[in-house]
Write an enzyme that holds these catalytic residues in place. Structure first.
Site, PDB file in Angstrom:
ATOM      1  N   SER A   8      85.378 -17.442  78.547  1.00 25.18           N
ATOM      2  CA  SER A   8      86.119 -18.349  77.671  1.00 25.18           C
ATOM      3  C   SER A   8      86.530 -17.632  76.389  1.00 25.18           C
ATOM      4  O   SER A   8      85.683 -17.223  75.592  1.00 25.18           O
ATOM      5  CB  SER A   8      85.260 -19.568  77.329  1.00 25.18           C
ATOM      6  OG  SER A   8      85.960 -20.355  76.399  1.00 25.18           O
ATOM      7  N   HIS A  33      89.630 -18.039  80.787  1.00 21.17           N
ATOM      8  CA  HIS A  33      89.530 -19.478  80.509  1.00 21.17           C
ATOM      9  C   HIS A  33      89.975 -19.707  79.064  1.00 21.17           C
ATOM     10  O   HIS A  33      89.444 -19.101  78.129  1.00 21.17           O
ATOM     11  CB  HIS A  33      88.098 -19.966  80.727  1.00 21.17           C
ATOM     12  CG  HIS A  33      87.948 -21.444  80.561  1.00 21.17           C
ATOM     13  ND1 HIS A  33      88.293 -22.339  81.546  1.00 21.17           N
ATOM     14  CD2 HIS A  33      87.522 -22.196  79.506  1.00 21.17           C
ATOM     15  CE1 HIS A  33      88.068 -23.573  81.122  1.00 21.17           C
ATOM     16  NE2 HIS A  33      87.608 -23.509  79.872  1.00 21.17           N
ATOM     17  N   ASP A  35      90.822 -22.496  76.102  1.00 20.37           N
ATOM     18  CA  ASP A  35      90.519 -23.858  75.663  1.00 20.37           C
ATOM     19  C   ASP A  35      91.465 -24.316  74.564  1.00 20.37           C
ATOM     20  O   ASP A  35      91.466 -23.744  73.469  1.00 20.37           O
ATOM     21  CB  ASP A  35      89.090 -23.909  75.107  1.00 20.37           C
ATOM     22  CG  ASP A  35      88.052 -23.753  76.198  1.00 20.37           C
ATOM     23  OD1 ASP A  35      88.084 -24.524  77.160  1.00 20.37           O
ATOM     24  OD2 ASP A  35      87.206 -22.841  76.076  1.00 20.37           O
ATOM     25  N   MET A  37      92.280 -27.355  72.043  1.00 20.79           N
ATOM     26  CA  MET A  37      91.672 -28.566  71.454  1.00 20.79           C
ATOM     27  C   MET A  37      92.572 -29.087  70.342  1.00 20.79           C
ATOM     28  O   MET A  37      93.053 -28.303  69.516  1.00 20.79           O
ATOM     29  CB  MET A  37      90.310 -28.211  70.847  1.00 20.79           C
ATOM     30  CG  MET A  37      89.349 -27.604  71.838  1.00 20.79           C
ATOM     31  SD  MET A  37      87.820 -27.138  71.004  1.00 20.79           S
ATOM     32  CE  MET A  37      86.933 -26.385  72.363  1.00 20.79           C
ATOM     33  N   HIS A  66      92.554 -24.974  79.875  1.00 25.07           N
ATOM     34  CA  HIS A  66      91.784 -26.225  79.824  1.00 25.07           C
ATOM     35  C   HIS A  66      92.255 -27.020  78.617  1.00 25.07           C
ATOM     36  O   HIS A  66      91.963 -26.644  77.478  1.00 25.07           O
ATOM     37  CB  HIS A  66      90.287 -25.845  79.722  1.00 25.07           C
ATOM     38  CG  HIS A  66      89.367 -27.002  79.545  1.00 25.07           C
ATOM     39  ND1 HIS A  66      88.043 -26.821  79.158  1.00 25.07           N
ATOM     40  CD2 HIS A  66      89.528 -28.343  79.704  1.00 25.07           C
ATOM     41  CE1 HIS A  66      87.443 -27.999  79.082  1.00 25.07           C
ATOM     42  NE2 HIS A  66      88.334 -28.939  79.397  1.00 25.07           N
ATOM     43  N   MET A  68      92.090 -29.944  76.153  1.00 28.32           N
ATOM     44  CA  MET A  68      91.287 -31.026  75.584  1.00 28.32           C
ATOM     45  C   MET A  68      92.165 -31.704  74.556  1.00 28.32           C
ATOM     46  O   MET A  68      91.935 -31.609  73.339  1.00 28.32           O
ATOM     47  CB  MET A  68      89.995 -30.456  74.982  1.00 28.32           C
ATOM     48  CG  MET A  68      88.977 -30.057  76.052  1.00 28.32           C
ATOM     49  SD  MET A  68      87.769 -28.867  75.486  1.00 28.32           S
ATOM     50  CE  MET A  68      88.679 -27.359  75.758  1.00 28.32           C
ATOM     51  N   MET A 137      82.438 -30.759  83.025  1.00 25.55           N
ATOM     52  CA  MET A 137      81.912 -30.325  81.728  1.00 25.55           C
ATOM     53  C   MET A 137      80.390 -30.421  81.750  1.00 25.55           C
ATOM     54  O   MET A 137      79.832 -31.491  82.022  1.00 25.55           O
ATOM     55  CB  MET A 137      82.461 -31.207  80.593  1.00 25.55           C
ATOM     56  CG  MET A 137      83.925 -31.009  80.261  1.00 25.55           C
ATOM     57  SD  MET A 137      84.440 -29.314  79.914  1.00 25.55           S
ATOM     58  CE  MET A 137      83.337 -28.852  78.577  1.00 25.55           C
ATOM     59  N   GLY A 142      84.458 -29.565  73.070  1.00 27.71           N
ATOM     60  CA  GLY A 142      84.809 -29.446  71.659  1.00 27.71           C
ATOM     61  C   GLY A 142      84.293 -28.188  70.999  1.00 27.71           C
ATOM     62  O   GLY A 142      84.896 -27.695  70.051  1.00 27.71           O
ATOM     63  N   PHE A 143      83.191 -27.669  71.502  1.00 21.26           N
ATOM     64  CA  PHE A 143      82.584 -26.512  70.844  1.00 21.26           C
ATOM     65  C   PHE A 143      81.955 -25.572  71.863  1.00 21.26           C
ATOM     66  O   PHE A 143      81.445 -26.027  72.887  1.00 21.26           O
ATOM     67  CB  PHE A 143      81.493 -26.968  69.860  1.00 21.26           C
ATOM     68  CG  PHE A 143      81.995 -27.918  68.818  1.00 21.26           C
ATOM     69  CD1 PHE A 143      82.596 -27.444  67.657  1.00 21.26           C
ATOM     70  CD2 PHE A 143      81.916 -29.287  69.016  1.00 21.26           C
ATOM     71  CE1 PHE A 143      83.085 -28.333  66.710  1.00 21.26           C
ATOM     72  CE2 PHE A 143      82.411 -30.180  68.071  1.00 21.26           C
ATOM     73  CZ  PHE A 143      82.995 -29.696  66.911  1.00 21.26           C
ATOM     74  N   GLY A 144      81.981 -24.283  71.549  1.00 23.79           N
ATOM     75  CA  GLY A 144      81.220 -23.318  72.324  1.00 23.79           C
ATOM     76  C   GLY A 144      79.779 -23.314  71.834  1.00 23.79           C
ATOM     77  O   GLY A 144      79.453 -23.913  70.807  1.00 23.79           O
ATOM     78  N   GLY A 145      78.913 -22.662  72.580  1.00 22.12           N
ATOM     79  CA  GLY A 145      77.545 -22.425  72.119  1.00 22.12           C
ATOM     80  C   GLY A 145      76.605 -23.611  72.208  1.00 22.12           C
ATOM     81  O   GLY A 145      75.547 -23.601  71.580  1.00 22.12           O
ATOM     82  N   ASP A 175      81.781 -25.756  83.115  1.00 16.42           N
ATOM     83  CA  ASP A 175      82.147 -25.270  81.780  1.00 16.42           C
ATOM     84  C   ASP A 175      81.178 -25.781  80.722  1.00 16.42           C
ATOM     85  O   ASP A 175      81.100 -26.983  80.482  1.00 16.42           O
ATOM     86  CB  ASP A 175      83.577 -25.763  81.480  1.00 16.42           C
ATOM     87  CG  ASP A 175      84.145 -25.183  80.203  1.00 16.42           C
ATOM     88  OD1 ASP A 175      83.513 -24.309  79.591  1.00 16.42           O
ATOM     89  OD2 ASP A 175      85.260 -25.613  79.830  1.00 16.42           O
ATOM     90  N   GLY A 176      80.470 -24.833  80.087  1.00 16.08           N
ATOM     91  CA  GLY A 176      79.616 -25.172  78.960  1.00 16.08           C
ATOM     92  C   GLY A 176      78.166 -24.770  79.160  1.00 16.08           C
ATOM     93  O   GLY A 176      77.521 -25.207  80.113  1.00 16.08           O
ATOM     94  N   GLY A 177      77.693 -23.912  78.279  1.00 22.66           N
ATOM     95  CA  GLY A 177      76.282 -23.537  78.300  1.00 22.66           C
ATOM     96  C   GLY A 177      75.854 -22.721  79.502  1.00 22.66           C
ATOM     97  O   GLY A 177      74.663 -22.652  79.824  1.00 22.66           O
ATOM     98  N   SER A 198      80.016 -18.092  74.958  1.00 19.10           N
ATOM     99  CA  SER A 198      79.042 -17.412  74.084  1.00 19.10           C
ATOM    100  C   SER A 198      78.183 -16.418  74.830  1.00 19.10           C
ATOM    101  O   SER A 198      77.919 -15.324  74.318  1.00 19.10           O
ATOM    102  CB  SER A 198      78.118 -18.441  73.437  1.00 19.10           C
ATOM    103  OG  SER A 198      78.853 -19.512  72.951  1.00 19.10           O
TER     104      SER A 198
HETATM  105  C1  DX5 Z   1      83.944 -26.373  75.356  1.00 17.71           C
HETATM  106  C2  DX5 Z   1      84.873 -25.460  76.084  1.00 17.71           C
HETATM  107  C3  DX5 Z   1      84.208 -24.318  76.753  1.00 17.71           C
HETATM  108  C4  DX5 Z   1      83.498 -23.369  75.835  1.00 17.71           C
HETATM  109  C5  DX5 Z   1      82.288 -22.880  76.576  1.00 17.71           C
HETATM  110  O1  DX5 Z   1      84.611 -27.525  74.980  1.00 17.71           O
HETATM  111  O2  DX5 Z   1      85.609 -26.164  77.068  1.00 17.71           O
HETATM  112  O3  DX5 Z   1      85.113 -23.598  77.587  1.00 17.71           O
HETATM  113  O4  DX5 Z   1      84.276 -22.269  75.448  1.00 17.71           O
HETATM  114  O5  DX5 Z   1      81.542 -22.128  75.708  1.00 17.71           O
HETATM  115  P1  DX5 Z   1      80.000 -21.772  75.972  1.00 17.71           P
HETATM  116  O6  DX5 Z   1      79.970 -20.937  77.222  1.00 17.71           O
HETATM  117  O7  DX5 Z   1      79.640 -21.019  74.743  1.00 17.71           O
HETATM  118  O8  DX5 Z   1      79.288 -23.074  76.132  1.00 17.71           O
HETATM  119 ZN    ZN Z   2      86.788 -24.993  78.629  1.00 19.95          ZN
END
Ligand code: DX5
Ligand code: ZN
Length: 216
Positions: A8, A33, A35, A37, A66, A68, A137, A142-145, A175-177, A198
């Site tokens: 991402s 990927h 994102d 937003m 993606h 959002m 999801m 909304g956020f990475g990490g 997608d996510g974590g 991340s």
């Molecule tokens: C979150 C994004 C993800 C994000 C994942 O809303 O859609 O694509 O970048 O980041 P990590 O892998 O850090 O959770």
């Molecule tokens: Zn994403």
């Protein structure tokens, strides 16, 4: 098919974007990927079409975009022109999802639909055959990490049943974590594509991290 890895770009260093794109090009990653937003559908703003065009100039792999954003129908043609190969919209952001999916396909892109953690897989029953991809999801968008939500495994298993029952060709993306701990379990549950932000870009050696995730 073994699972695919989609780093991402949200977690990349935006001041060194070309460097990070080349890293992905030269790694075992499969897709970019990307994102988008809007600060309305999700409580954060990332980047938009000019940045995607800039990424496209250097990216040598599939551009997995993606969205959002609310009312994504307004921008389908623009994302095609910017270089998207796969365009994923949120179930929760579309009033006429069938129309949106057909509009994406009419632009010769693969069509994906994403589900927030609280949205059950069953809402896709009447559209699954039209989809190329379902993005589950595994964090609130909304956020990475953020930390991975464990209920995701159950949703993957339910989605796999729905795909097989309907004869859909959709692939399952998570997608996510995502990290090296949950990666093998996600693949075992039935995931086809894993997004990792991340965990890849904050690691000491992102190229090795991608290779590791791909081999797990
Ligand atoms: C979150 C994004 C993800 C994000 C994942 O809303 O859609 O694509 O970048 O980041 P990590 O892998 O850090 O959770
Ligand atoms: Zn994403």
């Amino acid at each position: 098919m073994s699972h695919l890895i989609a780093p991402s770009i949200l977690a990349a260093d935006f001041a060194n974007l070309q460097r990070d794109i080349e890293m992905v090009n030269n790694s075992e990653a499969d897709w970019f990927h990307i994102d988008v937003m809007d600060g309305v559908f999700v409580p954060n703003i990332s980047f938009g079409i000019p940045v995607i065009k800039a990424i496209k100039k250097h990216a040598k792999k599939v551009m997995d975009v993606h969205l959002m954003i609310v009312d994504p129908d307004r921008y389908i043609t623009d994302f095609k022109k910017a270089g998207a190969d796969i365009l994923t919209v949120h179930y929760e952001a579309c009033n006429h999802l069938h129309r949106t999916v057909q509009a994406i396909k009419a632009e010769d892109m693969k069509a994906g639909v994403s589900l927030n953690p609280h949205t059950p897989v069953s809402v896709l029953e009447d559209i699954i055959k039209d989809l190329d991809l379902v993005l589950i999801m595994s964090v609130n968008p909304g956020f990475g990490g953020q930390s991975f939500i464990e209920n995701t495994y159950k949703k993957i298993i339910q989605l796999r049943v729905l795909i097989e029952k309907s004869g859909s060709n959709a692939v399952i993306e998570i997608d996510g974590g995502v990290n090296d701990k949950n990666c093998p379990k996600l693949v075992a549950a039935g995931a086809d594509v894993l997004v990792a932000g991340s965990f890849v870009f904050k690691s000491d050696n992102p190229t090795d991290t991608i290779a590791k995730l791909r081999g797990l």
